[in-house]
Design a protein around this motif. Structure first.
Motif, PDB file in Angstrom:
ATOM      1  N   HIS B 226      -0.144   6.998  -1.926  1.00  0.00           N
ATOM      2  CA  HIS B 226       0.465   8.152  -2.605  1.00  0.00           C
ATOM      3  C   HIS B 226      -0.515   9.299  -2.442  1.00  0.00           C
ATOM      4  CE1 HIS B 226       2.571  10.749  -5.286  1.00  0.00           C
ATOM      5  NE2 HIS B 226       3.445   9.825  -5.616  1.00  0.00           N
ATOM      6  N   ASP B 227      -0.105  10.316  -1.731  1.00  0.00           N
ATOM      7  CA  ASP B 227      -1.025  11.421  -1.435  1.00  0.00           C
ATOM      8  C   ASP B 227      -1.251  12.357  -2.617  1.00  0.00           C
ATOM      9  OD1 ASP B 227      -1.520  10.560   1.084  1.00  0.00           O
ATOM     10  OD2 ASP B 227      -0.207  11.982   2.108  1.00  0.00           O
ATOM     11  N   SER B 228      -0.356  12.354  -3.588  1.00  0.00           N
ATOM     12  CA  SER B 228      -0.479  13.317  -4.697  1.00  0.00           C
ATOM     13  C   SER B 228      -0.332  12.638  -6.052  1.00  0.00           C
ATOM     14  CB  SER B 228       0.589  14.403  -4.555  1.00  0.00           C
ATOM     15  OG  SER B 228       0.590  14.950  -3.268  1.00  0.00           O
ATOM     16  N   PRO B 229      -1.188  11.687  -6.349  1.00  0.00           N
ATOM     17  CA  PRO B 229      -1.076  11.047  -7.663  1.00  0.00           C
ATOM     18  C   PRO B 229      -1.604  12.000  -8.742  1.00  0.00           C
ATOM     19  CG  PRO B 229      -3.028  10.260  -6.544  1.00  0.00           C
ATOM     20  CD  PRO B 229      -2.358  11.203  -5.598  1.00  0.00           C
ATOM     21  N   PRO B 230      -1.219  11.780  -9.979  1.00  0.00           N
ATOM     22  CA  PRO B 230      -1.713  12.671 -11.031  1.00  0.00           C
ATOM     23  C   PRO B 230      -3.201  12.494 -11.309  1.00  0.00           C
ATOM     24  CG  PRO B 230      -0.427  10.884 -11.965  1.00  0.00           C
ATOM     25  CD  PRO B 230      -0.301  10.764 -10.484  1.00  0.00           C
ATOM     26  N   GLN B 231      -3.751  11.378 -10.896  1.00  0.00           N
ATOM     27  CA  GLN B 231      -5.176  11.123 -11.089  1.00  0.00           C
ATOM     28  C   GLN B 231      -5.769  10.633  -9.770  1.00  0.00           C
ATOM     29  OE1 GLN B 231      -6.597  11.645 -14.083  1.00  0.00           O
ATOM     30  NE2 GLN B 231      -4.669  12.025 -15.142  1.00  0.00           N
ATOM     31  N   GLY B 232      -6.984  11.002  -9.494  1.00  0.00           N
ATOM     32  CA  GLY B 232      -7.685  10.443  -8.349  1.00  0.00           C
ATOM     33  C   GLY B 232      -7.333  11.119  -7.036  1.00  0.00           C
ATOM     34  N   PRO B 233      -8.027  10.702  -5.968  1.00  0.00           N
ATOM     35  CA  PRO B 233      -7.896  11.397  -4.688  1.00  0.00           C
ATOM     36  C   PRO B 233      -6.675  10.984  -3.882  1.00  0.00           C
ATOM     37  CG  PRO B 233      -9.504   9.621  -4.515  1.00  0.00           C
ATOM     38  CD  PRO B 233      -9.039   9.638  -5.943  1.00  0.00           C
ATOM     39  N   GLY B 234      -5.965   9.971  -4.315  1.00  0.00           N
ATOM     40  CA  GLY B 234      -4.810   9.543  -3.535  1.00  0.00           C
ATOM     41  C   GLY B 234      -5.229   8.810  -2.281  1.00  0.00           C
ATOM     42  N   ALA B 235      -6.130   7.847  -2.441  1.00  0.00           N
ATOM     43  CA  ALA B 235      -6.610   7.094  -1.285  1.00  0.00           C
ATOM     44  C   ALA B 235      -5.636   5.958  -0.973  1.00  0.00           C
ATOM     45  CB  ALA B 235      -7.991   6.515  -1.591  1.00  0.00           C
ATOM     46  N   SER B 236      -5.138   5.946   0.261  1.00  0.00           N
ATOM     47  CA  SER B 236      -4.269   4.837   0.674  1.00  0.00           C
ATOM     48  C   SER B 236      -5.118   3.579   0.786  1.00  0.00           C
ATOM     49  CB  SER B 236      -3.628   5.145   2.022  1.00  0.00           C
ATOM     50  OG  SER B 236      -2.912   6.349   1.939  1.00  0.00           O
ATOM     51  N   GLU B 237      -4.583   2.459   0.344  1.00  0.00           N
ATOM     52  CA  GLU B 237      -5.401   1.246   0.361  1.00  0.00           C
ATOM     53  C   GLU B 237      -4.601   0.047   0.853  1.00  0.00           C
ATOM     54  OE1 GLU B 237      -5.516  -0.330  -4.102  1.00  0.00           O
ATOM     55  OE2 GLU B 237      -6.233   1.724  -3.967  1.00  0.00           O
ATOM     56  N   VAL B 238      -5.305  -0.838   1.519  1.00  0.00           N
ATOM     57  CA  VAL B 238      -4.690  -2.070   2.008  1.00  0.00           C
ATOM     58  C   VAL B 238      -4.549  -3.039   0.839  1.00  0.00           C
ATOM     59  CG1 VAL B 238      -5.059  -4.083   3.491  1.00  0.00           C
ATOM     60  CG2 VAL B 238      -5.631  -1.782   4.329  1.00  0.00           C
ATOM     61  N   LEU B 239      -3.354  -3.597   0.685  1.00  0.00           N
ATOM     62  CA  LEU B 239      -3.169  -4.629  -0.344  1.00  0.00           C
ATOM     63  C   LEU B 239      -3.423  -6.009   0.238  1.00  0.00           C
ATOM     64  CD1 LEU B 239      -2.190  -5.284  -3.274  1.00  0.00           C
ATOM     65  CD2 LEU B 239       0.059  -5.647  -2.286  1.00  0.00           C
ATOM     66  N   GLY B 240      -3.189  -6.123   1.531  1.00  0.00           N
ATOM     67  CA  GLY B 240      -3.380  -7.423   2.181  1.00  0.00           C
ATOM     68  C   GLY B 240      -2.299  -7.642   3.206  1.00  0.00           C
ATOM     69  N   ALA B 241      -2.175  -8.902   3.621  1.00  0.00           N
ATOM     70  CA  ALA B 241      -1.191  -9.214   4.658  1.00  0.00           C
ATOM     71  C   ALA B 241       0.197  -9.297   4.059  1.00  0.00           C
ATOM     72  CB  ALA B 241      -1.556 -10.546   5.305  1.00  0.00           C
ATOM     73  N   GLY B 242       1.169  -8.841   4.832  1.00  0.00           N
ATOM     74  CA  GLY B 242       2.560  -9.064   4.470  1.00  0.00           C
ATOM     75  C   GLY B 242       3.034 -10.337   5.147  1.00  0.00           C
ATOM     76  N   LEU B 243       4.355 -10.482   5.254  1.00  0.00           N
ATOM     77  CA  LEU B 243       4.881 -11.699   5.867  1.00  0.00           C
ATOM     78  C   LEU B 243       4.790 -11.672   7.385  1.00  0.00           C
ATOM     79  CD1 LEU B 243       8.033 -12.474   3.722  1.00  0.00           C
ATOM     80  CD2 LEU B 243       5.654 -13.071   3.321  1.00  0.00           C
ATOM     81  N   GLY B 244       4.547 -10.496   7.940  1.00  0.00           N
ATOM     82  CA  GLY B 244       4.356 -10.414   9.392  1.00  0.00           C
ATOM     83  C   GLY B 244       5.630 -10.567  10.199  1.00  0.00           C
ATOM     84  N   LEU B 245       6.778 -10.304   9.581  1.00  0.00           N
ATOM     85  CA  LEU B 245       8.020 -10.398  10.358  1.00  0.00           C
ATOM     86  C   LEU B 245       8.135  -9.246  11.341  1.00  0.00           C
ATOM     87  CD1 LEU B 245      10.622 -11.416   7.596  1.00  0.00           C
ATOM     88  CD2 LEU B 245       9.359 -12.881   9.169  1.00  0.00           C
ATOM     89  N   VAL B 246       7.530  -8.134  11.008  1.00  0.00           N
ATOM     90  CA  VAL B 246       7.514  -6.976  11.913  1.00  0.00           C
ATOM     91  C   VAL B 246       6.052  -6.617  12.158  1.00  0.00           C
ATOM     92  CG1 VAL B 246       8.295  -4.609  12.304  1.00  0.00           C
ATOM     93  CG2 VAL B 246       9.676  -6.161  10.919  1.00  0.00           C
ATOM     94  N   PRO B 247       5.521  -7.012  13.294  1.00  0.00           N
ATOM     95  CA  PRO B 247       4.113  -6.710  13.555  1.00  0.00           C
ATOM     96  C   PRO B 247       3.929  -5.268  14.026  1.00  0.00           C
ATOM     97  CG  PRO B 247       5.063  -7.940  15.379  1.00  0.00           C
ATOM     98  CD  PRO B 247       6.143  -7.818  14.357  1.00  0.00           C
ATOM     99  N   GLY B 248       2.721  -4.805  13.869  1.00  0.00           N
ATOM    100  CA  GLY B 248       2.360  -3.520  14.473  1.00  0.00           C
ATOM    101  C   GLY B 248       2.936  -2.294  13.797  1.00  0.00           C
ATOM    102  N   VAL B 249       3.403  -2.439  12.585  1.00  0.00           N
ATOM    103  CA  VAL B 249       3.999  -1.288  11.890  1.00  0.00           C
ATOM    104  C   VAL B 249       3.460  -1.230  10.460  1.00  0.00           C
ATOM    105  CG1 VAL B 249       6.128  -0.347  10.910  1.00  0.00           C
ATOM    106  CG2 VAL B 249       6.142  -1.291  13.217  1.00  0.00           C
ATOM    107  N   VAL B 250       3.036  -0.053  10.045  1.00  0.00           N
ATOM    108  CA  VAL B 250       2.732   0.180   8.631  1.00  0.00           C
ATOM    109  C   VAL B 250       3.929   0.916   8.043  1.00  0.00           C
ATOM    110  CG1 VAL B 250       1.235   1.373   6.989  1.00  0.00           C
ATOM    111  CG2 VAL B 250       0.239   0.259   8.991  1.00  0.00           C
ATOM    112  N   VAL B 251       4.565   0.305   7.059  1.00  0.00           N
ATOM    113  CA  VAL B 251       5.808   0.846   6.507  1.00  0.00           C
ATOM    114  C   VAL B 251       5.491   1.779   5.334  1.00  0.00           C
ATOM    115  CG1 VAL B 251       7.988   0.254   5.389  1.00  0.00           C
ATOM    116  CG2 VAL B 251       7.110  -1.173   7.251  1.00  0.00           C
ATOM    117  N   LEU B 252       5.981   3.007   5.428  1.00  0.00           N
ATOM    118  CA  LEU B 252       5.680   4.029   4.415  1.00  0.00           C
ATOM    119  C   LEU B 252       6.986   4.603   3.863  1.00  0.00           C
ATOM    120  CD1 LEU B 252       2.974   5.842   6.585  1.00  0.00           C
ATOM    121  CD2 LEU B 252       2.519   4.212   4.751  1.00  0.00           C
TER     122      LEU B 252
END
Lengths: 377, 333
Positions: B226-252
């Motif tokens: 989230h680029d414009s949160p009410p608090q903090g710099p809005g740093a995008s962060e990795v949560l971890g691995a998904g199920l990997g059904l679609v490789p090579g894509v970061v879904v936003l």
């Protein structure tokens, strides 16, 4: 001086005022300068405003040969200044809103005109959003043993309220005013919709005698903490932790919030104090604000003498154009010293409801961070 | 659990559905007439409130009720519930520490970009800064995956009676469906339940339709943003691995409210952090299909580019489709 008024002044009595006014929005704002304009017949026109540190009354000048009056004022970027015009005709004085200015701010006493500095915009999250799910607002009445009579207010249940979840509790002093003049129901709906705060239960609390009951009144603290909160917890799924309980208030409502938390340390884990009337004296107990403030001064002097951590997080905001900025700035380091987490925000605004509205997002989202990073619906 | 599993037939990623519901037409466009298995675990305790979704799909549906199933698992298998809570606590701590380090690395990158220096020095140092961020992201990704796998192996997850029982029921339900629709919501809640029941391994040849947070969960790496949160710099962060059904894509999803697409620094940095994966933004109404190892038939999908610009995503292999190995080396832009 703004360019537009300079042209008109230069034209003098031959100025075509009607033509000049066409297509302009008033007050004229150019960078840090603003020109207030009033048109009409009068003996004297004065600006009446509420900015601490400036003359509260300043005369407008009439352009000779016309009935157009103007006054140059400095308006720092992103400022909001509420004002009226005082128009004198003979012995008659009238305070009026600026008829050329469409911006109004309402409060329990009526409405003021608003001079908006360059860059100020009404935050979009304060405006009704048709996409935001609406919470439910219902009036309530509760009998208070502490007061020996009923207390009224409104209960806010968040959108998609479910009894299987647990919710934080936000108690808002001067609740009806917060709803009417700071749009707080809309603000809550929007911030919840945006995931900036979690769904929460709010109590918009009213007092029939706020100047007395909010000024460090033991009955009020007992009512809110020993009666209201437990009874709500009996019928609603509330988080039973200090960090799930917040007191919010502005002006005397801020005093009510702080003094209640002081009487019940570590029960209210979140405090949101806006332009609190935290009057104190450094020596003696005489204060220049009048007898209504005497109990506040006694309370604040005692608290300042021996400040203690009474909550976990305290958000303090104040306008730099209000006299209470001194008291609020003075309070922050004391709160800090106790080890509580404290955040202080100043705004180029005054002692008014729209200032408190505009700061509510920052305060609420810091006290109750929402799940916006985790939820993507 | 690492077992070779058949991939689903097609995986369609879509934007949010609440205000511009295109799911039904996309489903029908793939000649999918049901039955469709619904996964609404991201809605948590509102999982069963799927009437609107069922009406929209207008075909036979079966809600897999993963959220409620996980409640039942917790009630019946106390040891597993305890181990799961311990794992979640560990993950939360890991996320906190990762965030602390990440914010410093991102701040360093921002400062470097503001400095004046000979271009070749600036380029080198800024590139090193991005490499440090990428290394941190990769470290965190690996750490999270390790914790998940250790949990699954230590607890013998898929051999536990209650899990086996539910998986058998789920396999049977899925066998009768030719598609799975995965709604968004709370991505960690959704991901945890899909992992708990090993849903990825239960998919055979169903098509998958996943929108918003659902799309994030079926990708191979979940990035919270989230680029414009009410608090903090809005740093995008990795949560971890998904199920990997679609490789090579970061879904936003939700780019209009969550991304500052006019901020070239942020857009470029996001694209470079996860390169060679493509950062694809999905406004409402957008969709793209992953089919035969490629993304095809994109509609209204936005691709974030390394130079900080963005453009409509086009299914052109030369653009660097997933799996084509067109990673490019890390170049400051």
């Amino acid at each position: 001086m703004t360019t537009a008024i300079r042209e008109l002044v230069a034209a003098g009595p031959s100025a075509n005022v009607d033509e000049w006014m066409k297509g302009k929005t008033f007050p004229l704002v150019e960078g840090k300068n603003a020109t207030l304009v009033w048109r009409g017949d009068a003996d004297e026109v004065r600006l009446r405003h509420f900015i601490f540190g400036l003359e509260t009354s300043q005369p407008l000048a009439r352009i000779e040969g016309t009935n157009l009056w103007y006054l140059e004022v400095e308006i720092p970027p992103r400022s909001r200044v509420e004002y009226k015009l005082e128009v004198r005709r003979g012995e008659t004085n009238k305070w009026i809103r600026d008829p050329l200015n469409p911006h109004r701010a309402h409060d329990p006493f009526g409405a003021n005109s608003v001079l908006q500095g360059a860059g100020y915009t009404i935050p979009v999250w304060t405006q009704p959003d048709p996409k935001a799910r609406a919470g439910l607002l219902e009036p309530f009445s509760i009998h208070s043993e502490a007061f020996g009579e009923d207390r009224r207010g409104h209960l806010y249940l968040p959108p998609r309220f479910r009894r299987t979840r647990q919710y934080p509790l936000l108690v808002i002093h001067d609740g009806s005013d917060y709803m009417r003049f700071a749009g707080m129901k809309t603000v809550l709906d929007n911030l919840i919709e945006r995931l900036e705060i979690p769904p929460l239960i709010a109590v918009f609390l009213d007092s029939p005698d706020r100047l007395r009951e909010y000024a460090n009144d033991e009955r009020h603290a007992r009512f809110v903490t020993e009666e209201l909160a437990p009874r709500l917890a009996e019928r609603l799924p509330l988080l039973d932790t200090p960090r799930g309980r917040c007191l919010m208030g502005a002006s005397f409502g801020g005093v009510a919030a702080l003094s209640t938390a002081v009487r019940y340390p570590n029960y209210w884990g979140r405090l949101l104090l806006q332009s609190g009337s935290f009057a104190f004296t450094d020596i003696g107990h005489q204060n220049h604000r009048g007898p209504l403030f005497n109990p506040v001064v006694s309370f604040m002097n005692a608290f300042r003498e021996d400040p203690k951590a009474i909550s976990e997080r305290v958000f303090v905001s104040c306008g730099v154009y209000e006299s209470l900025i001194y008291e609020n700035r003075s309070l922050v380091p004391l709160l800090d010293e106790t080890g509580m987490q404290v955040r202080f925000v100043e705004a180029r605004d005054g002692h008014n409801w729209e200032n408190w509205r505009d700061r509510s997002r920052e305060g609420l989202s810091w006290l109750f961070p929402g799940p916006l990073l985790m939820i993507y619906e | 659990m690492v077992t070779p599993t058949p991939r689903p037939r097609d995986v369609v990623l879509l934007g949010a559905q609440r205000w511009d519901s295109t799911l039904g037409s996309v489903v029908r466009g793939l000649d999918c007439d049901g039955p469709i298995a619904l996964i609404t675990a991201g809605w948590r305790d509102r999982e069963d409130e799927d009437e609107e979704l069922r009406n929209h799909l207008a075909c036979k549906t079966v809600n897999l009720r993963l959220y409620h199933r996980s409640d039942e698992v917790n009630a019946r298998d106390g040891d597993l519930a305890k181990a799961h809570r311990a794992k979640q606590t560990k993950l939360r701590h890991k996320q906190d520490f990762y965030r602390i380090r990440l914010e410093h690395e991102l701040a360093a990158n921002h400062v470097i970009r503001q400095r004046r220096a000979p271009p070749e020095v600036l380029e080198e140092e800024e590139g090193a800064s991005v490499a440090a961020i990428r290394a941190l992201d990769a470290y965190h990704y690996d750490q999270c995956e390790r914790i998940h796998q250790e949990f699954e192996e230590a607890e013998g997850l898929y051999e536990r009676p209650v899990i086996k029982e539910h998986r058998e029921q789920l396999a049977e339900a899925l066998a009768g469906c030719n598609a799975v629709a995965i709604a968004g919501g709370h991505v960690a809640a959704l991901l945890n339940r899909m992992r708990l029941f090993g849903i990825r391994e239960l998919l055979t040849n169903q098509s998958v339709f996943a929108w918003s947070g659902g799309g994030m969960v079926v990708s191979e790496r979940i990035v919270l943003f989230h680029d414009s949160p009410p608090q903090g710099p809005g740093a995008s962060e990795v949560l971890g691995a998904g199920l990997g059904l679609v490789p090579g894509v970061v879904v936003l999803p939700h780019p209009r409210t969550r991304l500052r697409l006019d901020d070239r620094e942020r857009v470029g940095l996001l694209a470079r952090r996860f390169d060679p994966a493509q950062c694809l933004a999905f406004p409402e109404g957008a969709h793209v299909t992953y089919q035969g190892g490629e993304l095809v038939r994109p509609s209204s999908v936005i691709r974030l580019r390394r130079d900080g610009s963005y453009a409509p995503f086009e299914a052109d292999p030369s653009e660097g489709n997933p799996g084509d190995g067109n990673s490019g080396e890390e170049q400051p832009t």
